[in-house]
Motif scaffolding. Structure first.
Motif, PDB file in Angstrom:
ATOM      1  N   ALA A  54       0.697  -1.262   0.031  1.00  0.00           N
ATOM      2  CA  ALA A  54      -0.175  -0.094  -0.124  1.00  0.00           C
ATOM      3  C   ALA A  54       0.902   1.311  -0.022  1.00  0.00           C
ATOM      4  O   ALA A  54       0.453   2.251  -0.571  1.00  0.00           O
ATOM      5  N   ALA A  55       1.968   1.183   0.731  1.00  0.00           N
ATOM      6  CA  ALA A  55       2.831   2.380   0.707  1.00  0.00           C
ATOM      7  C   ALA A  55       3.428   2.814  -0.518  1.00  0.00           C
ATOM      8  O   ALA A  55       3.881   3.835  -0.862  1.00  0.00           O
ATOM      9  N   THR A  56       3.637   1.931  -1.452  1.00  0.00           N
ATOM     10  CA  THR A  56       4.063   2.033  -2.834  1.00  0.00           C
ATOM     11  C   THR A  56       2.901   1.867  -4.063  1.00  0.00           C
ATOM     12  O   THR A  56       3.233   1.851  -5.291  1.00  0.00           O
ATOM     13  N   ALA A  57       1.695   1.653  -3.713  1.00  0.00           N
ATOM     14  CA  ALA A  57       0.441   1.845  -4.508  1.00  0.00           C
ATOM     15  C   ALA A  57       0.434   3.008  -5.451  1.00  0.00           C
ATOM     16  O   ALA A  57      -0.120   3.005  -6.567  1.00  0.00           O
ATOM     17  N   PHE A  58       0.889   4.096  -4.853  1.00  0.00           N
ATOM     18  CA  PHE A  58       0.994   5.275  -5.589  1.00  0.00           C
ATOM     19  C   PHE A  58       1.631   5.129  -7.115  1.00  0.00           C
ATOM     20  O   PHE A  58       1.061   6.101  -7.873  1.00  0.00           O
ATOM     21  N   LEU A  95      -1.467   3.433  -8.995  1.00  0.00           N
ATOM     22  CA  LEU A  95      -2.730   4.250  -9.068  1.00  0.00           C
ATOM     23  C   LEU A  95      -2.100   5.690  -9.742  1.00  0.00           C
ATOM     24  O   LEU A  95      -3.284   6.193 -10.325  1.00  0.00           O
ATOM     25  N   GLY A  96      -1.246   6.138  -9.437  1.00  0.00           N
ATOM     26  CA  GLY A  96      -0.670   7.233 -10.176  1.00  0.00           C
ATOM     27  C   GLY A  96      -0.685   7.237 -11.695  1.00  0.00           C
ATOM     28  O   GLY A  96      -1.087   8.135 -12.530  1.00  0.00           O
ATOM     29  N   ALA A  97      -0.278   5.964 -12.219  1.00  0.00           N
ATOM     30  CA  ALA A  97      -0.022   5.677 -13.780  1.00  0.00           C
ATOM     31  C   ALA A  97      -1.454   5.618 -14.284  1.00  0.00           C
ATOM     32  O   ALA A  97      -1.591   6.137 -15.251  1.00  0.00           O
TER      33      ALA A  97
END
Length: 314
Positions: free
Chosen positions: A59-63, A66-68
């Motif tokens: 979850a800490a690196t899901a950005f 999700l950002g893409a």
């Protein structure tokens, strides 16, 4: 319930409790009712710990993912409404996306370094389903979701389909269920099909990449039925024989760094140690899954012939 409400439900929280309940049921079936399977305490505890800790870690690196997806959404070719029909279509297409991701995870060492954690146990049970890597957003394969967003599917729905697919796969990791009905085995991934995927027998290497639908393996020639005469032996070709969580999570990354930094290599050889299939070596001193299968008499052409069957005959 509307489809939009369903995809925005908190399925992760529900699954977290359901998984533990089902693990307990499997324990009762094995220990009290003498059903097939084994769940060594230490190994199972490590799998559960790695799984539940992978949630906040990923979850800490899901950005990254999700950002893409958010970045490409304005460039989508259309806007597909969220209905039950479009949800089912999105799920099927995302399942194909998972097949491609999963196949890459076994054929590209960089992605295998993430996925190897899941295959590191010599056992096969529901806790193993939870033994997951903490680095899935760093592999690059999550970008395979981008075409679905560009076509016009809601990024939330695309993300939800991936979570639902992973939830279904939890139920595949058990020996207590033998075979499902023939029609179900023909279309869907099942415990029997997925036991094959976790086997390190030459017959079973790099087979049955399916998430939910086994039809992709049948279509693309990677299907292998479970054979009673050759039961799956679980784990890696070269077993780790450790429950050290740091080694389980990082050993393949360490191996990549060690191999790619050898002296005297050309630049393409260094890249090949990162992106070539696991087992590749610049001097041919190691074995790949393809060479192991070929030496054992399980050439790719033979698998394609077996994949034409709708129901396994073994």
């Amino acid at each position: 319930m509307a489809a939009e409400d369903f995809i925005r439900s908190n399925i992760v929280m529900f699954s977290a409790f359901a998984f533990l309940a089902l693990i307990a049921i499997e324990q009762v079936a094995i220990r009290l009712f003498r059903q097939r399977g084994k769940t060594p305490l230490k190994d199972s505890a490590m799998s559960i710990a790695l799984g539940y800790l992978s949630e906040p870690a990923n979850a800490a690196t899901a950005f990254i993912t999700l950002g893409a997806l958010a970045a490409v959404e304005p460039y989508s070719f259309a806007t597909i409404p969220v209905t039950w029909g479009t949800f089912i279509l999105c799920f099927v297409l995302d399942d194909l996306r998972f097949y491609v991701h999963h196949r890459l995870a076994h054929r590209v060492r960089w992605v295998w370094a993430m996925h190897v954690v899941h295959h590191s146990s010599e056992n096969y049970n529901l806790p193993i389903a939870l033994r997951q890597s903490w680095t899935k957003h760093f592999t690059g394969t999550m970008m395979l979701k981008i075409p679905l967003v560009l076509v016009g599917f809601d990024p939330v729905m695309v993300t939800f389909c991936g979570v639902l697919n992973a939830t279904y796969q939890f139920f595949l990791h058990t020996e207590t269920i033998d075979r499902m009905p023939r029609w179900y085995e023909a279309i869907f991934n099942t415990p029997s099909h997925h036991r094959v995927h976790h086997g390190n027998n030459p017959r079973y290497l790099d087979a049955n990449y399916a998430g939910t639908l086994i039809i992709w393996d049948r279509l693309f020639g990677t299907f292998e039925p479970e054979c009673a005469a050759d039961p799956p032996v679980y784990g890696l070709v070269k077993q780790l024989n450790t429950l050290n969580p740091v080694k389980l999570l990082t050993h393949e990354y360490v191996g990549i760094a060690r191999d790619a930094s050898q002296r005297g290599l050309r630049w393409w050889q260094r890249l090949a140690y990162v992106f070539a299939p696991p087992g590749w070596s610049h001097d041919g001193s190691r074995e790949t899954t393809l060479s192991i299968r070929t030496a054992a008499g399980f050439a790719p052409d033979a698998r394609r012939n077996r994949a034409a069957r709708i129901v396994p005959a073994e």
